[in-house]
Design a protein around this motif. Structure first.
Motif, PDB file in Angstrom:
ATOM      1  N   VAL A  15     -13.339  -7.909   1.764  1.00  0.00           N
ATOM      2  CA  VAL A  15     -12.543  -7.727   0.517  1.00  0.00           C
ATOM      3  C   VAL A  15     -13.537  -7.798  -0.549  1.00  0.00           C
ATOM      4  O   VAL A  15     -14.197  -8.702  -0.618  1.00  0.00           O
ATOM      5  CB  VAL A  15     -11.569  -9.096   0.201  1.00  0.00           C
ATOM      6  N   ASN A  16     -13.883  -6.727  -1.153  1.00  0.00           N
ATOM      7  CA  ASN A  16     -14.814  -6.551  -1.956  1.00  0.00           C
ATOM      8  C   ASN A  16     -16.293  -6.642  -1.293  1.00  0.00           C
ATOM      9  O   ASN A  16     -17.350  -6.994  -1.855  1.00  0.00           O
ATOM     10  CB  ASN A  16     -14.995  -7.414  -3.306  1.00  0.00           C
ATOM     11  N   TRP A  63      -8.687 -16.698  -3.383  1.00  0.00           N
ATOM     12  CA  TRP A  63      -9.626 -16.162  -2.424  1.00  0.00           C
ATOM     13  C   TRP A  63     -11.100 -16.246  -3.062  1.00  0.00           C
ATOM     14  O   TRP A  63     -11.050 -15.288  -4.143  1.00  0.00           O
ATOM     15  CB  TRP A  63      -9.228 -14.912  -2.058  1.00  0.00           C
ATOM     16  N   LEU A 108      -8.923 -13.190  -5.836  1.00  0.00           N
ATOM     17  CA  LEU A 108      -7.477 -12.856  -5.457  1.00  0.00           C
ATOM     18  C   LEU A 108      -6.698 -14.507  -5.713  1.00  0.00           C
ATOM     19  O   LEU A 108      -7.306 -15.369  -5.510  1.00  0.00           O
ATOM     20  CB  LEU A 108      -7.126 -12.240  -4.139  1.00  0.00           C
ATOM     21  N   THR A 141     -10.144  -5.253  -7.023  1.00  0.00           N
ATOM     22  CA  THR A 141     -10.559  -5.684  -5.851  1.00  0.00           C
ATOM     23  C   THR A 141     -10.231  -4.696  -4.751  1.00  0.00           C
ATOM     24  O   THR A 141      -9.093  -4.092  -5.034  1.00  0.00           O
ATOM     25  CB  THR A 141      -9.775  -6.962  -5.306  1.00  0.00           C
ATOM     26  N   THR A 142     -11.016  -4.416  -3.929  1.00  0.00           N
ATOM     27  CA  THR A 142     -10.900  -3.289  -2.891  1.00  0.00           C
ATOM     28  C   THR A 142     -10.974  -3.890  -1.250  1.00  0.00           C
ATOM     29  O   THR A 142     -11.664  -4.846  -0.916  1.00  0.00           O
ATOM     30  CB  THR A 142     -11.976  -2.224  -2.838  1.00  0.00           C
ATOM     31  N   PHE A 143      -9.868  -3.624  -0.611  1.00  0.00           N
ATOM     32  CA  PHE A 143      -9.552  -3.787   0.857  1.00  0.00           C
ATOM     33  C   PHE A 143     -10.287  -2.749   1.536  1.00  0.00           C
ATOM     34  O   PHE A 143      -9.607  -1.609   1.479  1.00  0.00           O
ATOM     35  CB  PHE A 143      -8.231  -4.308   1.092  1.00  0.00           C
ATOM     36  N   THR A 173      -7.096  -0.484  -3.291  1.00  0.00           N
ATOM     37  CA  THR A 173      -7.858  -0.929  -4.695  1.00  0.00           C
ATOM     38  C   THR A 173      -6.777  -1.506  -5.472  1.00  0.00           C
ATOM     39  O   THR A 173      -6.049  -0.880  -5.857  1.00  0.00           O
ATOM     40  CB  THR A 173      -8.865   0.031  -5.155  1.00  0.00           C
TER      41      THR A 173
END
Length: 312
Positions: free
Chosen positions: A91-92, A134, A143, A172-174, A274
Motif C-alpha cells: 500500500v503505497n 492505516w 487510509l 493511495t495505490t494498492f 489507485t
C-alpha cells in the motif's frame, strides 16, 4: 439434507440465547448461545486487528492458534497469519501483510484503532463498528478503515459478516500483489495437506484449481477431532472487484484478494488500484463455519447472502 439444516438454522435465530459482545481494553469477547465463539483484538500488541479463535457450533476451534498460542504439532511459519485479519502486501509501497513487530521491517505499516463504538448484543446477532487508521512507517495516516462486524447464531452455523470502507486520506495505490487481503488461517487438521479439500463456486477443486481464480466463494472443509467441518468465505456482489481472485494455500490459508490480477495470472496485465485523496472502496465478506455440506448447499447459502446482504 440441506433444506432441514437451513430451516433449522433460521429457526435457531429466534430460539437460541443471545449473541453477546463484551468489550474490555483492546478486546471484544463474543459469545453465542452462552459459549465462547471468538475474540476481536485491536490493542497495541499486534500490528493489525484480528479475530482469534473461530469456533464451530460444537465448540471446536477451526483456526490455527499460532502465534497467539503455542500448540504442539502446529506449524510456526507465517507469524503474520493471525486467525482472521485484513492486510495487504503493498500500500503505497508499504507492507501491511508481513508486518509483525518481531520482523523489524522498516517498511512495515500498521493499523491502529481510532474509535470502537456501537458494541451491541442481541437475540439474533451482535455487532460493533470500528474506525481504524492505516499508518505508514513514519506514522502518516494513509487510509481510514470504517468497519462493521456482525456475528450471527445460525443453529449449526456460525456466521461473521464484514462490511468495511477504505477511504484514502492521501493518494493511495494498492500494488498488484498476491498477498492479501481478507484472510483466514485454518487449523492444521483442516488443511489440504491433511484432511481438507478446497472447492470454489466455479467448480474448482484443491489448490491447483482454486488459487488465483475468480470466484464468488471458496469453501475449505476437512475433519477435526472426528467431526467433519468447514469454513466458507463469501465475496458479496457489491464488494470491490467482485468476483475477486483468491489467495488459497494447501497449508490452510483462505484469503479473498480484490487487488491481485497479474500476480495470479501472467496472461492479464498488471492492475494496480489507485484511490485519490477522498475516494473510497467498499469490501463485503461473510465467513460461515459449518458442519459437513456439499457444494449445492454452500451455493444456496451464498445466494441468500448475495440477495439480502449483511444486515445490522
Amino acid at each position: 439434507m440441506f433444506r432441514p439444516l437451513f430451516l433449522c438454522a433460521i429457526a435457531a435465530w429466534s430460539l437460541s440465547a443471545a449473541v453477546t459482545l463484551t468489550q474490555t481494553e483492546g478486546r471484544i469477547h463474543i459469545e453465542i448461545d452462552g459459549k465462547p465463539f471468538s475474540d476481536f483484538y485491536y490493542g497495541p500488541d499486534a500490528p493489525k486487528p484480528y479475530l482469534h479463535p473461530l469456533r464451530s457450533a460444537s465448540g471446536k476451534i477451526v483456526t490455527r492458534r499460532f502465534p497467539m498460542e503455542n500448540v504442539p504439532g502446529e506449524s510456526t511459519t507465517d507469524k503474520h497469519h493471525r486467525g482472521v485479519w485484513l492486510g495487504f502486501k503493498s500500500v503505497n509501497g508499504f507492507n501491511f501483510w508481513e508486518n509483525e513487530f518481531s520482523y523489524n521491517d522498516k517498511n512495515a505499516g500498521k493499523v491502529v484503532p481510532r474509535i470502537i463504538e456501537s458494541v451491541t448484543s442481541g437475540a439474533m446477532a451482535g455487532s460493533f463498528r470500528g474506525i481504524f487508521d492505516w499508518l505508514s512507517p513514519a506514522g502518516e495516516a494513509m487510509l481510514e478503515e470504517d468497519r462493521t462486524m456482525t456475528f450471527r447464531d445460525g443453529g449449526q452455523l456460525r456466521i461473521v459478516d464484514v462490511d468495511l470502507t477504505l477511504k484514502a486520506l492521501v493518494d493511495t495505490t494498492f500494488a498488484d500483489s498476491k498477498d492479501g487481503a481478507f484472510s483466514v488461517r485454518l487449523a492444521e487438521p483442516l488443511t489440504e495437506k491433511n484432511s481438507g479439500t478446497m472447492v470454489n463456486s466455479a467448480g474448482g477443486r484443491k489448490m491447483a484449481e482454486t488459487w488465483g481464480k475468480p470466484a464468488n466463494w471458496v469453501d475449505y472443509s476437512g475433519e477435526l477431532d472426528g467431526e467433519k467441518l468447514g469454513v466458507a468465505l463469501f465475496d458479496h456482489p457489491a464488494s470491490f472487484h467482485h468476483p475477486a481472485r483468491w489467495h488459497v494455500r494447501d497449508y490452510g490459508l483462505l484469503a479473498v484478494n480484490p487487488f491481485g490480477a497479474n500476480a495470479f495470472d501472467k496472461q492479464v496485465p498488471e492492475a494496480p488500484v489507485t484511490l485519490k485523496r477522498g475516494q473510497s472502496l467498499r469490501l463485503r465478506y461473510r465467513i460461515v463455519v459449518h458442519p459437513a455440506m456439499d457444494t449445492a448447499q454452500i451455493e444456496r447459502l451464498y445466494r441468500q447472502y448475495a440477495e439480502t446482504g449483511p444486515q445490522p
